[in-house]
Scaffold this active site. Structure first.
Site, PDB file in Angstrom:
ATOM      1  N   CYS A 176       1.037  -1.354  -0.117  1.00 46.02           N
ATOM      2  CA  CYS A 176       0.170  -0.064   0.009  1.00 46.02           C
ATOM      3  C   CYS A 176       0.848   1.120  -0.152  1.00 46.02           C
ATOM      4  O   CYS A 176       2.030   1.151   0.014  1.00 46.02           O
ATOM      5  CB  CYS A 176      -0.900   0.049   1.281  1.00 46.02           C
ATOM      6  SG  CYS A 176      -0.142   0.276   2.811  1.00 46.02           S
TER       7      CYS A 176
HETATM    8  O1  NMN Z   1       0.565  -2.760   6.040  1.00 45.85           O
HETATM    9  P1  NMN Z   1       0.604  -1.215   6.368  1.00 45.85           P
HETATM   10  O2  NMN Z   1       1.913  -0.529   5.874  1.00 45.85           O
HETATM   11  O3  NMN Z   1       0.782  -1.064   7.938  1.00 45.85           O
HETATM   12  O4  NMN Z   1      -0.426  -0.573   5.899  1.00 45.85           O
HETATM   13  C1  NMN Z   1      -1.713  -1.060   6.136  1.00 45.85           C
HETATM   14  C2  NMN Z   1      -2.781   0.293   6.448  1.00 45.85           C
HETATM   15  O5  NMN Z   1      -2.758   1.197   5.478  1.00 45.85           O
HETATM   16  C3  NMN Z   1      -4.033  -0.268   6.709  1.00 45.85           C
HETATM   17  O6  NMN Z   1      -4.273  -0.614   8.128  1.00 45.85           O
HETATM   18  C4  NMN Z   1      -5.035   1.036   6.351  1.00 45.85           C
HETATM   19  O7  NMN Z   1      -5.050   1.747   7.422  1.00 45.85           O
HETATM   20  C5  NMN Z   1      -4.274   1.834   5.358  1.00 45.85           C
HETATM   21  N1  NMN Z   1      -4.727   1.563   4.105  1.00 45.85           N
HETATM   22  C6  NMN Z   1      -5.948   2.315   3.742  1.00 45.85           C
HETATM   23  C7  NMN Z   1      -6.511   1.957   2.590  1.00 45.85           C
HETATM   24  C8  NMN Z   1      -7.785   2.556   2.393  1.00 45.85           C
HETATM   25  O8  NMN Z   1      -8.507   3.183   2.917  1.00 45.85           O
HETATM   26  N2  NMN Z   1      -8.548   2.023   1.030  1.00 45.85           N
HETATM   27  C9  NMN Z   1      -5.829   1.305   1.438  1.00 45.85           C
HETATM   28  C10 NMN Z   1      -4.737   0.590   1.764  1.00 45.85           C
HETATM   29  C11 NMN Z   1      -3.987   0.759   3.135  1.00 45.85           C
END
Ligand code: NMN
Length: 278
Positions: A176
């Site tokens: 991400c």
């Molecule tokens: O795996 P990490 O680097 O911790 O990132 C994950 C976090 O990034 C998720 O818990 C989320 O809070 C955030 N995220 C949000 C979206 C979205 O709102 N669509 C997408 C991808 C990651």
């Protein structure tokens, strides 16, 4: 409880409702399953895979996604997104996930109009509803459709379906935006972003497929899954040297291992809810 066959049937019926679609394609397992099933249901001429590139994602992910979409026989279009120009993203606020996805879905919709598609699909699955995903609100506002959610599919089922469809070479590790590597409210600059992308690329080059370098000012805090911890420590001197060369003063290893969403731990339930509801 529905069987996988019933859920796949639901997915295929949902896809059959469209004549022409675009798919937001990341090269991950979820959107790969959507793309493959869409190609099967609607044919190559009616499906366009849209791959986003931006400063906040690794270039190698973008290139891999374009290559994979081509290998699957899809028509492909790349789009360049300037997330850092957006104020919330630049300041890494908890709402930044909403604003990033807003930009993404708006651009996806523009491509859908050009392609004369009747829908823009993405690869969100049931598990995404349980995470802190403010982007889902942007999806709903922009009218994109998560067909795997319509089919009530969870990760384990998507994996099983991918096997059944003969999909082997998707990029397995979920990635991400690198904004997740910084504490909320840290101002993001191109320099900080490029440094963390380089640090993670260097660790991936050493075989750590799932890795996060979380950045706290001058401290790089490396998160790897528990199974990789001993190997990481065995390479500690070389890794410390590489990351210090990139500009981090202190290079540390997190003893609590990799956990997706780690930076969200500083957010209270009330804060999270506020962002999710808008
Ligand atoms: O795996 P990490 O680097 O911790 O990132 C994950 C976090 O990034 C998720 O818990 C989320 O809070 C955030 N995220 C949000 C979206 C979205 O709102 N669509 C997408 C991808 C990651």
């Amino acid at each position: 409880m529905k069987t996988l066959a019933e859920k796949e049937n639901k997915l295929q019926n949902a896809l059959a409702d469209y004549d022409r679609i675009v798919v937001g394609f990341s090269g991950g397992i979820d959107s790969t399953v959507v793309l493959k099933e869409a190609l099967n249901a609607l044919g190559k001429q009616n499906v366009l895979a849209v791959v986003a590139n931006s400063e906040l994602f690794a270039d190698e992910e973008y290139k891999k996604a374009i290559k994979l979409a081509n290998e699957l026989g899809a028509q492909v279009q790349g789009i360049q997104l300037d997330y850092l120009a957006e104020e919330h993203v630049k300041n890494n606020t908890p709402e930044s996930w909403y604003y990033m996805k807003k930009i993404f879905y708006q651009e996806l919709n523009k491509v859908a109009v050009q392609f004369k598609a009747s829908a823009a699909l993405d690869g969100m699955i049931m598990d995404d509803n349980a995470d802190f995903r403010p982007g889902l609100r942007a999806r709903d506002e922009e009218g994109a459709v998560s067909v795997l959610q319509l089919a009530e599919m969870y990760k384990s089922e998507v994996r099983e379906l991918a096997q059944k469809l003969g999909l082997k070479n998707w990029n397995k590790v979920a990635s991400c935006s690198v904004s997740s590597r910084f504490p909320y409210y840290t101002e993001l600059t191109s320099e900080k972003v490029q440094r963390v992308l380089a640090a993670e690329a260097s660790l991936r080059g050493r075989g750590f497929a799932t890795v996060r370098v979380r950045v706290h000012d001058q401290i790089a805090r490396i998160e790897v899954p528990a199974a990789d911890l001993a190997t990481l420590i065995s390479q500690k001197d070389a890794i410390a040297q590489e990351l210090q060369k990139l500009g981090y003063e202190y290079v540390t290893v997190d003893l609590q291992n990799f956990e997706s969403g780690r930076m969200n731990k500083t957010l209270s339930a009330t804060e999270k809810k506020k962002v999710l509801v808008g």
